[in-house]
Design an enzyme around this catalytic site. Sequence first.
Site, PDB file in Angstrom:
ATOM      1  CG  ASP A  82      -2.077   0.959   1.104  1.00  0.00           C
ATOM      2  OD1 ASP A  82      -2.220   1.588   0.050  1.00  0.00           O
ATOM      3  OD2 ASP A  82      -2.835   1.079   2.085  1.00  0.00           O
ATOM      4  CE  LYS A  83       0.165   7.825  -2.247  1.00  0.00           C
ATOM      5  NZ  LYS A  83      -1.076   8.592  -2.397  1.00  0.00           N
ATOM      6  CG  HIS A  84      -1.743   6.980   3.929  1.00  0.00           C
ATOM      7  ND1 HIS A  84      -3.008   6.435   3.867  1.00  0.00           N
ATOM      8  CD2 HIS A  84      -1.884   8.157   4.569  1.00  0.00           C
ATOM      9  CE1 HIS A  84      -3.868   7.243   4.457  1.00  0.00           C
ATOM     10  NE2 HIS A  84      -3.211   8.310   4.887  1.00  0.00           N
ATOM     11  CB  SER A  85      -0.387  11.087   0.254  1.00  0.00           C
ATOM     12  OG  SER A  85      -0.389  12.480   0.434  1.00  0.00           O
ATOM     13  CB  THR A 122      -8.244   8.677  -1.163  1.00  0.00           C
ATOM     14  OG1 THR A 122      -6.908   9.158  -1.308  1.00  0.00           O
ATOM     15  CG2 THR A 122      -8.476   7.513  -2.097  1.00  0.00           C
ATOM     16  NE  ARG A 170      -5.197  14.943  13.468  1.00  0.00           N
ATOM     17  CZ  ARG A 170      -4.598  14.254  12.494  1.00  0.00           C
ATOM     18  NH1 ARG A 170      -5.009  13.039  12.177  1.00  0.00           N
ATOM     19  NH2 ARG A 170      -3.580  14.759  11.866  1.00  0.00           N
ATOM     20  CB  SER A 185      -3.859   9.801  11.772  1.00  0.00           C
ATOM     21  OG  SER A 185      -4.747   9.740  10.690  1.00  0.00           O
ATOM     22  CE  LYS A 189      -6.024   6.557   7.599  1.00  0.00           C
ATOM     23  NZ  LYS A 189      -5.918   7.678   8.509  1.00  0.00           N
ATOM     24  CE  LYS A 190      -2.963   3.434   4.688  1.00  0.00           C
ATOM     25  NZ  LYS A 190      -3.439   3.297   3.286  1.00  0.00           N
TER      26      LYS A 190
HETATM   27  N1  URA Z   1      -3.502  11.128   6.292  1.00  0.00           N
HETATM   28  C1  URA Z   1      -4.041  10.514   7.366  1.00  0.00           C
HETATM   29  O1  URA Z   1      -4.597   9.430   7.259  1.00  0.00           O
HETATM   30  N2  URA Z   1      -3.927  11.114   8.556  1.00  0.00           N
HETATM   31  C2  URA Z   1      -3.323  12.298   8.744  1.00  0.00           C
HETATM   32  O2  URA Z   1      -3.251  12.771   9.860  1.00  0.00           O
HETATM   33  C3  URA Z   1      -2.763  12.947   7.618  1.00  0.00           C
HETATM   34  C4  URA Z   1      -2.874  12.338   6.383  1.00  0.00           C
END
Ligand code: URA
Length: 439
Positions: A82-85, A122, A170, A185, A189-190
């Site tokens: 996976d990827k996350h920004s 997303t 937030r 955060s 999730k990841k």
């Molecule tokens: N993406 C997230 O899931 N959480 C954050 O706090 C910032 C970007």
Amino acid sequence: MPEFDARAILADLRQGKPVSAGALAWFARGLASGEVSDAQAGAFAMAVCLRGLGEEGRVALTRAMLASGGRLDWDLPGPVLDKHSTGGIGDCVSLLLAPALAACGAYVPMISGRGLGHTGGTLDKLEAIPGFRSALSEADLRQQVLECRAAIVSASAEIAPADRRLYAVRDVTGTVESLDLITASILSKKLAAGLEGLVLDVKLGSGAFMKTEAEARALAQALVSTAQGAGCMTTALITDMNQPLAHAAGNALEVIAVMETLTGTSVNPALWDLTTALGGEALALGGLAADAEDGAARIGAALESGAAAEYFGKMIAAQGGPADFVDRWPDRLPAAPVVVPVPCPAAGVVQRIDAEALGQVVVHLGGGRLRGDDRINPSVGLSEIAGLGEVLMAGEPMAMVHAATEAAAQAAVQAVQAAYGLGEAELDPPPLIHARITG
Ligand code: URA
């Protein structure tokens, strides 16, 4: 008497005192169950934002938020990647990358977020597609990953529930810009998704949460070391966010940019380059490529051949979207009733863009939330956004505003003009990738 008291935890955080892992675990469970109120969640986010948790506290909060729900485990014939920004403007890479990774042999259970602060999300982008459902049960997520190799879903009551709650708080309380909260955060999730490899896109610049190189490096290092410490192979790229990534910002407008690139009708070079770079790292982590360069070539081939578009179509249909979306996307997406150009106030070269201000324009047009219960208008936003170094004539459009009303459009025109700095000097745009951080 309960073991912990939210008020005492909040008072300690406010004074910058260390808070035990047990107290953070109790608080995260309370976020998930509702025992912690919205006011307490907001106060928690603000206290952490202002005082910080330190490294130990950050790791403890990440573990606590992860443990607020279950953790997926997989037994699949390919790696789970996976990827996350960390969040940007016009950053719709996830929509291209999830199906491209799937086309290259990976399995991608992508747990994503909605708009956060001034940045797009997303899930909000995908929900611009009529019928698309991001809330899948764990069983449905498993089934879809098995059948389509990719799913893009929200955190749920089962997976990362503490983040689901804190994220929404937030978004509307000005408490996003915290290294500790962003780390907990993203990684709660990841890590819950049971990944074998993760690539992180840490944004740096005027549209990012991290505005300086030092802040972005510190966040990248915190993310990589916390993820590796939890057993997930992770690489981070620090990438440029001094201007929107695509030339569009707004939910349906970004889906258009994605479809143009996926189907080859009008390839956006920045989207393409970042998707291949991040995907190349992910494939290398998962053993599906010899190295990141080889991986980038494989992702490029998946985009070029139409294989990524095919996986995208399967994923959209499986999650309730139109079965013919890849062929009929121009007819399927909502369009705003008012579309006006933003005239450039004077001739010049674009020297600076306040990309955060452009993100705020999209939020105020209705593309993001000012309050937790706001409904998103998927059709609004900006398109044809002029980039750094572009030469503009007086009166030439520097962007197009897509709005629900004339009044909203006029306010956006002025805000976009104010977000640009023009000058006479020629300017080379900044590099897309600033640094690579590995464990
Ligand atoms: N993406 C997230 O899931 N959480 C954050 O706090 C910032 C970007």
